[in-house]
Motif scaffolding. Structure first.
Motif, short mmCIF file in Angstrom:
data_model
loop_
_atom_site.label_atom_id
_atom_site.label_comp_id
_atom_site.label_asym_id
_atom_site.label_seq_id
_atom_site.Cartn_x
_atom_site.Cartn_y
_atom_site.Cartn_z
N HIS A 58 0.84 -1.20 0.00
CA HIS A 58 0.00 0.00 0.00
C HIS A 58 0.88 1.25 0.00
N CYS A 168 -7.81 -5.97 4.11
CA CYS A 168 -8.17 -5.06 3.02
C CYS A 168 -6.90 -4.60 2.30
N PRO A 169 -7.06 -4.09 1.09
CA PRO A 169 -5.88 -3.71 0.30
C PRO A 169 -4.93 -2.72 0.99
N GLY A 202 -9.80 -8.00 -1.50
CA GLY A 202 -8.88 -8.14 -0.38
C GLY A 202 -8.53 -9.61 -0.22
N ASP A 446 -11.49 -1.28 -2.47
CA ASP A 446 -10.16 -1.09 -3.04
C ASP A 446 -10.12 0.22 -3.82
N CYS A 451 -5.97 -4.17 -6.05
CA CYS A 451 -6.21 -5.57 -5.68
C CYS A 451 -6.73 -6.34 -6.89
#
Ligand SMILES: Cc1cc2nc3c(=O)[nH]c(=O)nc-3n(C[C@H](O)[C@H](O)[C@H](O)COP(=O)(O)OP(=O)(O)OC[C@H]3O[C@@H](n4cnc5c(N)ncnc54)[C@H](O)[C@@H]3O)c2cc1C
Ligand code: SF4
Ligand code: SF4
Lengths: 486, 416
Positions: A58, A168-169, A202, A446, A451
């Protein structure tokens, strides 16, 4: 290479692969038409490690692609050259089993059949049974909402997943669903949305599923027919009579012959145009009555012969051929394109006739093996992927077949997903407004489109800068053809 | 290895048989332990195909994955598409070795030992004589203590049997005892490692054949089968040995062997030599259990009271497709309770000299095997390959559950 260095620091050198040549092994899944070498592969072993990895990615704005066992048939886990594959294969622990509540919590890399093996002593099993069940993972099953022969009676993955922990991303954690089951009021059904999101929302790192009690009796029936139509009509009769067998599967002659030539030999009669495999389960008396009824339908539709297996070994033999069918098709040509379309059950016969016609027109080698009970067809095209012309004809025939499924009132995928394969077919089913709603849901998970970019939603609805899939396909194909064909 | 003008090599075409279905993955011991795609059959075939297509820039980068392969062939048994994995692997290893012989002390030692010692019976016997002296004098422990020998070599190296057991079989024709009805004549392949390390197995094989009415010709001019050379990517040297064996056994109708690894290699001489002679030779080779199960035992084995686990050597069950014969025979031992361990057909991690080259992985795989056997609480274990006997023995011993590990023929002998 900064990101590779940081990932290596987080997981150690053995679990971060970034030597270009080694990465070749992750170039494709079961849909071998799409090939692309990822930037790196990481092998985390826990939720914390997945979080650490996704936080780093990220921060560096690097895209990533979740992966399980890579048995997907639509290019889902195939990653672009700029993306890192987060391979969940090493997350293979069964974390918790409650035989009282009949649930299990597993890491995503647990193999479908290993979960059943882990609970079989308690007379339990995990019901969704893709033919790849000895290989594919619960994480992949959740992402694809996979089905299998027994889903006709027991429902798809979505009917068996109760909760999931998702990274999650951006590396944050979300707990979706509730182990207590869908009946516990729990706000929006976000888990339902996640299931079938094909790795674009995700990474699921802990998954709680429902376990089913083993039925008291199971019987498998096999009938062979002189024509595909009579096999389809037998299915129609069975369903019309209100029977719900645990499975209703058809294999055509080309498939039968490939299977019989392989180590998955099941003793299917090779002169038959089609065999129908029916499984019944339940209390002893019920199974017996249903078996008699079904045998009568076999006879009515002119079955050449039929047999009944009651012992586990006999049943296993009959199923073996079905489970090994895709692999056995490798005997026909170098590559296999497994299609996955759905038609209303009442139009099975018509669909198969037209599919044969399409195949003939494009000059491709077709075979059929399918979940007849659900009208979920798997027309398979065997081809030589090194031959650009053959590949083009294969893709064209595939496109027309999926178009046909939609025209007959069905859909472009029953269980294998859209992935990178069916982007062009999505608009056959959904208009721009539909797609925009889906894109919005996806952006909620996202927002930067990192993702599994370029999958599921056709280009203009995904985030513009990352959706270069169709071009990439063309490039890679071009490259492969140039090298392989000299 | 770019596809040349006279067509791509056969092993490249074999890689195309793989449709990437993945059904072999759960059967691959290295993938089970490592869960790395490139360490699975599907991944390795993919890498070897890419190599043949000229898509690999630096072959050294993919070599570790190929080196970690046990060549156990479990993937062949599992593959619905009929991929002949062993041929692909062995050809690729040969190509790599030709292009760039492996460097380092271990590689040099392997090459030297394989060709100059293992492949030459007299030198091998001489080596074992030294090893025995070494051991009797306690030098091995000393060497390990001084870190002159890697610990895994020391723990794996089996005790060298006393001279009496290492003595080679008398060459020439052996006849059944007076009064035993003669059912036929066979030739015996004695094997290079079996002789000095498990001489007792060779003697048991000979006695068993004699007791069951077979004349046995221990052919003098035979050589090592060459399997280890093939696995190490040196088929040219292996071919020399193969040709010598084809000549030595020219007059035999049936050639019996008792080591699964050798047997598999012998049966593949057709592919190795690419000649009709090679194929004819291959067709007359039989594993001892395969042969006796087919012919039937006429001499009742000595009773054995207890639980016995039979473990499938890879090169017997996957390599030669012999699974039921040893079990059928062992079930005829009076008093025996034959039990099946979980995943009996999975490799034990021995795989030729694998446990010397990949000690950690071999240990992990060996430990899995030992745990599954332990779960059966056996009184003894039977398996038909010297490497497997050593590996299983060593891992049972390590986990504190030493039980006798024997070759099936040792259970089948009639009372003296
Ligand atoms: C021989 C064969 C038979 C098959 N039979 C069937 C069948 O009967 N029914 C059926 O439905 N399918 C079938 N399939 C397709 C395939 O097995 C399924 O789609 C399966 O669920 C994929 O699981 P996998 O672990 O291999 O996942 P992968 O192929 O590695 O990945 C599939 C998708 O899931 C995503 N993903 C993987 N892990 C995670 C995770 N932890 N979190 C989020 N996303 C994730 C990936 O990004 C990818 O998009 C078959 C395939 C083969 C090769
Ligand atoms: S089972 Fe056979 S076809 Fe399938 S991936 Fe393995 S080697 Fe390839
Ligand atoms: S030979 Fe054995 S170790 Fe090698 S890929 Fe096949 S199954 Fe795996």
């Amino acid at each position: 290479m900064a990101i590779e260095r940081d990932l290596t620091r987080a997981l150690g050198p053995e679990r971060v692969l970034h030597t270009r040549d080694a990465l070749l092994a992750w170039e494709c899944d079961g849909f071998t038409v799409l090939k692309s070498r990822p930037r790196a592969v990481v092998l985390p072993e826990s939720t914390t490690e997945v979080q650490a990895v996704l936080r780093l990615l990220h921060a560096a704005a690097v895209p990533f692609v979740p992966r399980g066992a890579g048995t997907c048939l639509s290019g889902g886990p195939t990653a672009g050259a700029d993306a890192v594959v987060v391979d969940c294969s090493r997350m293979r622990r069964v974390l918790h089993v409650s035989t009282v509540d009949r649930i299990a919590t597993v890491q995503p890399g647990v193999v479908n059949l290993d979960l059943t093996a882990a609970v079989s002593d308690h007379d339990l099993h995990y019901a969704p049974d893709p033919s790849s069940q000895s290989v594919c993972t619960i994480g992949g099953n959740l992402a694809e909402n996979s089905g299998g022969p027994h889903c006709f009676k027991y429902g798809m993955t979505t009917d068996h997943v109760l909760a999931a922990t998702v990274v999650c991303p951006d590396g944050s954690l979300a707990h979706l669903g509730d182990p207590a089951g869908p009946r516990s009021p729990h706000g929006l059904d976000v888990l339902g949305v996640f299931c079938g999101s094909e790795g674009t929302f995700g990474i699921a790192t802990e998954i709680t599923v429902r376990l089913c009690r083993n039925p008291p009796e199971v019987r498998t029936l096999l009938a062979s027919f002189a024509s595909m139509s009579s096999a389809c009509r037998a299915v129609g009769d069975i369903v019309a009579a209100g029977l719900v067998p645990a499975a209703l599967e058809i294999l055509d002659q080309a498939t039968i012959r490939a299977v019989e030539a392989s180590v998955y030999r099941a003793g299917y009669p090779e002169n038959a145009a089609a065999v129908l495999l029916v499984e019944l389960d339940g209390p002893h008396e019920v199974v017996g009555e249903e078996a008699a009824e079904i045998t009568a339908f076999f006879r009515k539709n002119g079955a050449l012969q039929s047999e009944e297996a009651t012992t586990p070994d006999e049943r296993k033999r009959l199923w073996k051929g079905r489970k090994g069918a895709f692999g056995a098709m490798g005997r026909i040509d170098t590559d296999l394109y497994v299609l996955d379309g759905v038609v209303p059950r009442t139009r099975l016969e018509e669909a198969l006739t037209k599919i044969t016609e399409i195949g003939r027109r494009h000059g491709v080698t077709l075979s059929n093996v399918f979940h007849a009970g659900d009208g979920n067809l798997h027309p398979n095209i065997s081809f030589d992927g090194r031959d650009p012309d053959a590949t083009a004809r294969t893709i064209a025939a595939g496109h027309e077949i999926l178009q046909l499924c939609v025209e007959l009132g069905g859909s472009i995928t029953g269980e294998h997903g859209v992935g990178g394969e069916k982007l062009d077919h999505v608009p056959l089913m959904f208009d721009d407004d539909d797609l925009e709603v889906m894109a919005r849901v996806r952006r909620a998970f996202d927002p930067d489109g990192r993702c599994n970019p370029g999958k599921v939603l056709p280009q203009r609805h995904a985030c513009a800068e990352v959706a270069k899939w169709p071009q990439m396909t063309a490039e890679v194909l071009g490259e492969g053809a140039a090298e392989g064909g000299q | 290895m770019a596809p040349s003008s006279d067509g791509p090599p056969a092993s490249y075409l074999r890689t195309l048989d793989c449709v990437h279905c993945g059904l072999c993955l759960p059967h691959c011991p290295t993938h089970q332990v490592l869960r790395i795609e490139a360490d699975s059959p599907r991944g390795r075939i993919y890498l070897m195909r890419a190599l043949a297509e000229g898509r690999v820039d630096d072959a050294e980068a993919i070599r570790p994955f190929l080196d970690r392969c046990l060549d156990c062939r479990a993937c062949e048994t599992a593959c619905p598409s009929g991929v002949r994995y062993g041929e692909i692997l062995e050809d690729t290893r040969a190509t790599l070795e030709r292009a760039r012989p492996k460097r380092g002390v271990a590689a040099w030692l392997t090459r030297t030992l394989l060709w100059h010692v293992v492949a030459r019976q007299r030198r091998l016997r001489f080596l074992f004589w030294w090893l025995r002296v070494f051991e009797v004098l306690g030098l091995q422990r000393l060497a390990t203590a001084l870190r002159l020998l890697p610990a895994h070599v020391a723990t794996l190296a089996p005790p060298v049997p006393p001279a009496r057991e290492r003595r080679p079989l008398r060459t020439g024709l052996h006849r059944p005892a007076e009064g035993t009805e003669v059912r036929g004549r066979v030739a015996l392949f004695t094997g290079c490692v079996m002789e000095p390390l498990f001489g007792r197995v060779n003697r048991a094989t000979l006695d068993l054949l004699l007791a069951n009415g077979f004349e046995v010709d221990v052919v003098a001019a035979q050589r090592c089968c060459g399997a280890l050379l093939v696995h190490a990517g040196q088929p040219d040297r292996a071919r020399q040995l193969a040709a010598a064996n084809v000549r030595a056994f020219r007059d035999a109708d049936v050639v019996i062997n008792n080591a699964a690894g050798c047997g598999c290699a012998l049966k593949e001489y057709g592919h190795l030599l690419g000649t009709d002679e090679g194929r004819r030779f291959a067709a007359k080779c039989r594993d001892i259990c395969e042969f006796l199960a087919h012919e039937g035992l006429t001499a009742t084995p000595r009773p054995f009271h207890g639980r016995l686990v039979y473990d499938d050597p890879c090169h017997l069950c996957h390599g030669q497709g012999v699974r039921s014969a040893p079990r059928e025979l062992l079930r005829q031992v009076p008093g025996v309770e034959l039990v099946e361990a979980e995943h009996s057909a999975d490799c034990c991690g021995s795989a030729g000299i694998y446990n010397l080259l990949q000690p950690e992985l071999a240990a992990a795989i060996g430990e899995r095997k030992a745990a599954e056997i332990r779960a059966c609480a056996p009184a003894a274990i039977a398996t038909g390959n010297p490497g497997c006997m050593m590996q299983i023995d060593s891992h049972m011993h390590r986990s504190g559950h030493s039980v006798p590990v024997r070759h099936p023929v040792e259970f089948l002998l009639p009372p003296p």
